[in-house]
Design a protein around this motif. Structure first.
Motif, PDB file in Angstrom:
ATOM      1  N   TYR A  31       0.845  -1.200   0.000  1.00  0.00           N
ATOM      2  CA  TYR A  31       0.000   0.000   0.000  1.00  0.00           C
ATOM      3  C   TYR A  31       0.881   1.252   0.000  1.00  0.00           C
ATOM      4  N   ASP A  83      -3.400   4.516  -4.615  1.00  0.00           N
ATOM      5  CA  ASP A  83      -3.905   3.300  -3.961  1.00  0.00           C
ATOM      6  C   ASP A  83      -5.096   3.615  -3.071  1.00  0.00           C
ATOM      7  N   LEU A 101      -7.008  -4.027  -2.335  1.00  0.00           N
ATOM      8  CA  LEU A 101      -6.298  -2.808  -2.717  1.00  0.00           C
ATOM      9  C   LEU A 101      -6.635  -2.496  -4.170  1.00  0.00           C
ATOM     10  N   ARG A 131      -5.561  -0.254  -7.128  1.00  0.00           N
ATOM     11  CA  ARG A 131      -4.412   0.565  -7.552  1.00  0.00           C
ATOM     12  C   ARG A 131      -4.709   1.110  -8.954  1.00  0.00           C
TER      13      ARG A 131
END
Length: 621
Positions: A188, A226, A245, A247
């Protein structure tokens, strides 16, 4: 046949056929008519019939309703070019009938070096509108020109996408990757996760390029953002997804045009395997087998946590990273990451007891608590052990040993306990924890099996069951002694045990020989009668062993008894006549003797002369 001087392209001479095929052009400013006279041929239903065809030809059309725009701006396509057509650059003024036909008769030429209607690249270029070749006889048009400006409004292209550990991601493939729930903050907003291929948690990157870079001189910058989302325990039983996550890779060229692509990384929470070690057959764990005194129970549990429940990370790139259930393993360097993810782990001591040589065993149970389910999960039970696991050492001072028989009989005796092995054979048995290891000695001999003194089987290694008894040695110590051992080749098979029953086995070969010389008993005085001479001066006397032997004996039995006289140079002729000159050189010296056993040499005892050191005389030996 027709004739009109205001037209060109008409047929004035007779011709046959069903098609006229004239291309007529009106050279005047008003409509003109041409009349064709046609006569039906013989293949017609009315042969010889005459009829007329009238054709009206309009004059050239002057295109005066269109004018070129002084400047237009166009957006280049993804290949950094744009086709410029008349309808894009011409402006209509007044009546302009049949525009599609007019536009089809015109063409645009862009002055960018390629002499075609394509604008290649960014920037300002002159353009010209003119009649297409072949339309001059139908239209009149005054060419016009203007400026066309090429602009790039297309976002950068995605030329490559690579996922976790560098795997290729195709343009139409959904871009997802997976890591463990221990890893969110390792990726992250971590630049290494998208820029460093050597990073263990490299999750991939995007390469952007500008299609007009060469023509328009524009580069592309990349920005990564992110967003991390955690899931609650309600979703875990279904998909084991702990977090997600999102991205976003954004490519921006120098004109501000952008293109985006999205990668989704899922962080999985592993499911515990209660039978992990049971499947591997690991139940008893020896933490240390080199000590004579075990540490405390707490220290033993700590060592267990440092080494066990350490697993390979399934998603790292290159050499696998490791994660552990217990922080002690991370602190000891056995793992890089601690498995938490709403799990907690503990060790319960079930029992403990001391064992041999100061060792200890501890029975433990490993349990996990799942905070999401609120349940305790029993993982496994183990028996931890710290003890002496090194076997005794059997050291030999010699490669082999020769033991002599005793003086009373043709048998040998030797010690077979710790002290006896060291005294008779130079074999020392020691242990790191046990002061006096236990030894077991099996005696073997190499030879045939004897029954009532007769050999009956082939020569081989056989167990020799010699009697054993305690015998006090000359040093005042008692030794467990093997007695009645016959002469010949033997070996000891020694097994040494310590208190923890660690065992060492070693073989040692030795030979039993008769090294006791015979005992000679001779009379104090011997009378010898001389012969009457018969040619010898003073006569001669003769003696046999029985004349002297008064009870000679040997512990293994006498092989023979012989008598010899020392060499006297005055008696050379007698020694020569008796055959002592074995090399026939006419003298008696240390090279001469008698081959008593007729084996072809003088190597046996008593066959050869030697110089006695005490007297200097040449004596048989």
């Amino acid at each position: 046949m027709a004739n009109n001087p205001q037209l060109t392209g008409e047929s004035t001479s007779p011709k046959t056929g069903k098609m006229i095929n004239d291309v007529l052009t009106n050279t005047s400013s008003s409509p003109q008519m041409v009349v064709y006279k046609a006569t039906a041929g013989s293949d017609n239903t009315c042969p010889g019939a005459v009829f007329y065809i009238s054709v009206t030809v309009e004059p050239k059309v002057a295109i005066s309703c269109l004018a070129c725009a002084s400047q237009i701006n166009v957006s280049l396509d993804s290949s950094c070019r744009k086709a410029i057509t008349p309808d894009m650059v011409l402006r209509v003024g007044g009546e302009c009938p049949d525009l599609p036909t007019i536009y089809a008769a015109l063409e645009v030429v862009v002055d960018d070096g390629n002499a075609d209607h394509y604008l290649d690249g960014c920037g300002s270029f002159r353009y010209l509108v003119r009649l297409k070749p072949g339309f001059e006889d139908c239209f009149t048009f005054q060419p016009c020109e203007g400026i066309v400006v090429g602009q790039d409004f297309t976002g950068p292209q995605i030329t490559q996408r690579t996922g976790r550990c560098g795997r290729a991601i195709s343009a139409n493939q959904p871009w997802t990757d997976t890591l463990l729930c221990t890893d969110p903050f390792l990726v992250y907003n971590n630049q290494s996760s998208w820029s460093s291929l050597n990073y263990a948690f490299y999750t991939g990157s995007v390469t952007f390029s500008d299609a007009c870079k060469d023509a328009c001189g524009c580069g592309v910058s990349t920005r990564v953002t992110d967003q991390l989302f955690y899931y609650d325990c309600n979703t875990l039983p279904a998909d084991k997804i702990w977090a997600r996550l999102v991205r976003t890779f954004t490519g921006t060229d120098c004109r501000g045009n952008t293109t985006q692509t999205i990668q989704t990384i899922y962080f999985r929470r592993p499911e515990l395997d209660p039978d992990y070690y049971r499947k591997q057959g690991i139940r008893n764990i020896v933490l240390d087998s080199t000590v004579c005194t075990a540490p405390s129970t707490a220290e033993m549990v700590k060592r267990f946590k440092e080494k066990y429940y350490v697993f390979n990370h399934p998603y790292t790139c290159g050499n696998p990273q490791k994660y552990a259930y217990f922080p002690e393993a991370v602190q000891a360097g056995a793992a890089q990451f601690l498995m938490n993810c709403s799990y907690s782990f503990d060790v319960e001591i079930l029992s403990e007891f001391n064992i041999c040589s100061g060792g200890r065993k501890v029975e433990i149970a490993v349990k996990a608590f799942d905070e999401c389910s609120g349940k305790t999960i029993p993982l496994d039970t183990f028996l931890l052990q710290v003890s002496d696991g090194r076997p005794p050492v059997i050291a030999t001072a010699y490669k082999s040993v020769v033991i002599s028989t005793g003086p009373e009989n043709c048998e040998a005796s030797f010690g077979v306990d710790l002290a006896g092995l060291e005294r008779f054979f130079g074999i020392k048995v020691s242990d790191n924890c046990t002061a006096n290891p236990v030894v077991s000695v099996v005696i073997w001999f190499y030879g045939p099996e004897y029954i009532q003194g007769f050999p009956i089987d082939p020569v081989a290694w056989r167990v020799a069951n010699y009697p054993r008894t305690m015998v006090r040695g000359m040093d005042g110590k008692d030794y467990l002694t093997a007695t009645g051992a016959r002469t010949g080749k033997h070996k000891l098979v020694i097994e040494a045990f310590d208190e923890c029953l660690n065992k060492t086995t070693k073989e040692f070969e030795f030979t039993i020989e008769d090294q006791i010389a015979p005992v000679m008993k001779c009379g104090d005085r011997v009378n010898v009668s001389l012969t009457d001479g018969q040619g010898y001066l003073g006569g001669y006397g003769k003696m046999t062993p029985s004349d002297i032997d008064k009870g000679a004996a040997d512990n293994c039995g006498l092989k023979w008894v012989r008598i010899r006289r020392p060499y006297n140079p005055d008696c050379l002729s007698q020694f020569l006549a008796a055959g002592y000159d074995s090399n026939n050189d006419g003298k008696i010296d240390s090279k001469d003797g008698i081959d008593a056993n007729s084996d072809g040499d003088l190597a046996d005892f008593g066959e050869k002369f030697s110089v006695d050191a005490a007297t200097g005389k040449l004596m048989p030996r």
